[in-house]
Design a protein around this motif. Sequence first.
Motif, PDB file in Angstrom:
ATOM      1  N   SER A 236       0.642  -0.878   0.167  1.00  0.00           N
ATOM      2  CA  SER A 236      -0.304   0.463   0.255  1.00  0.00           C
ATOM      3  C   SER A 236       0.924   1.431   0.392  1.00  0.00           C
ATOM      4  N   LEU A 237       0.411   2.004  -0.434  1.00  0.00           N
ATOM      5  CA  LEU A 237       1.398   3.417  -0.689  1.00  0.00           C
ATOM      6  C   LEU A 237       1.067   4.601   0.694  1.00  0.00           C
ATOM      7  N   GLY A 238      -0.199   3.731   1.372  1.00  0.00           N
ATOM      8  CA  GLY A 238       0.218   4.050   3.147  1.00  0.00           C
ATOM      9  C   GLY A 238       1.303   4.105   3.695  1.00  0.00           C
ATOM     10  N   THR A 239       1.396   4.672   4.607  1.00  0.00           N
ATOM     11  CA  THR A 239       2.533   4.419   5.760  1.00  0.00           C
ATOM     12  C   THR A 239       1.619   3.195   6.946  1.00  0.00           C
ATOM     13  N   GLU A 240       0.257   3.320   7.357  1.00  0.00           N
ATOM     14  CA  GLU A 240      -0.211   2.460   8.561  1.00  0.00           C
ATOM     15  C   GLU A 240       0.272   1.615   7.758  1.00  0.00           C
ATOM     16  N   ASP A 241       0.126  -0.309   8.947  1.00  0.00           N
ATOM     17  CA  ASP A 241       0.515  -1.332   8.541  1.00  0.00           C
ATOM     18  C   ASP A 241      -2.000  -2.481   8.410  1.00  0.00           C
ATOM     19  N   PHE A 242      -1.293  -2.026   7.853  1.00  0.00           N
ATOM     20  CA  PHE A 242      -2.938  -3.149   6.973  1.00  0.00           C
ATOM     21  C   PHE A 242      -2.653  -3.993   7.574  1.00  0.00           C
TER      22      PHE A 242
END
Length: 262
Positions: A236-242
Amino acid sequence: MFELFARGDGGTGRRGALAAACAVAVLAGAGGCGEDGSGGGDGRAAKSPAPAATAPSAGAAPSGGLTEAQLTEAALTEGERAGVHTVSEYVLDGPHSDMYTADPAVCQPLVSLAGDVSGHEPTAQVQRKTDILDDMRGVTVDVTLRSYPGDGAAEVMRALGKAGTECAGGFTEERALVRAGYEKTEPAALPPFADEADEAEAYRFTIRDVKDELKLYEYLTVLRSGSTTLAFRAESLGTEDFGGVPQEVMDAQWKKFRAAAG
């Protein structure tokens, strides 16, 4: 103009962003681009690879491996839905390409299982991706089905397990001018149907971006059924652990594979 968040051409999601960002830096006359990895867990999933002599399951492929046509029949199809994820085909290069290598080399299976760089050449492969449409920061999953001659698939799983153990101290992913540091590798949860497979490995990666400013996450789950491997890499391009490879994607692909193999 470079698209820093390009997807779908072998540099999907974070990997595409890393490559493009580095290219921009080089054109701008910037210095070196990259960082070294450090740290890491043991990288092994709960299920250990079976010896090469272990008999394949009832739905196993013949010794020569499934053909591309058979893998295509067993793979998710373009436009198919898996929960909120939509399946598509790669227009150019697929995921896990031969552009990705690892330093040290023993870590290669954690970066790419492509035949040209893994040392295990498949007889056939089919690649798909799933995205959450209209959500740039949604989880993308690269899905690759590969068939191998003889004990090739079991050898791939042994190499993957060895990489998970020996790369506990961290390693570096290299692609063209980009170097990404894998800060931590640790076991991830296996899917509920993993007991139906002959072998299964799952990993969670904590990765530093090229500027060493952000922590990003990726997940890799690989299963073997007879002479076929099914690999799922989520990012994911986000920084949160999905939290892992989306279960609905793995469920949909495994169900279709088993139906075709059976």
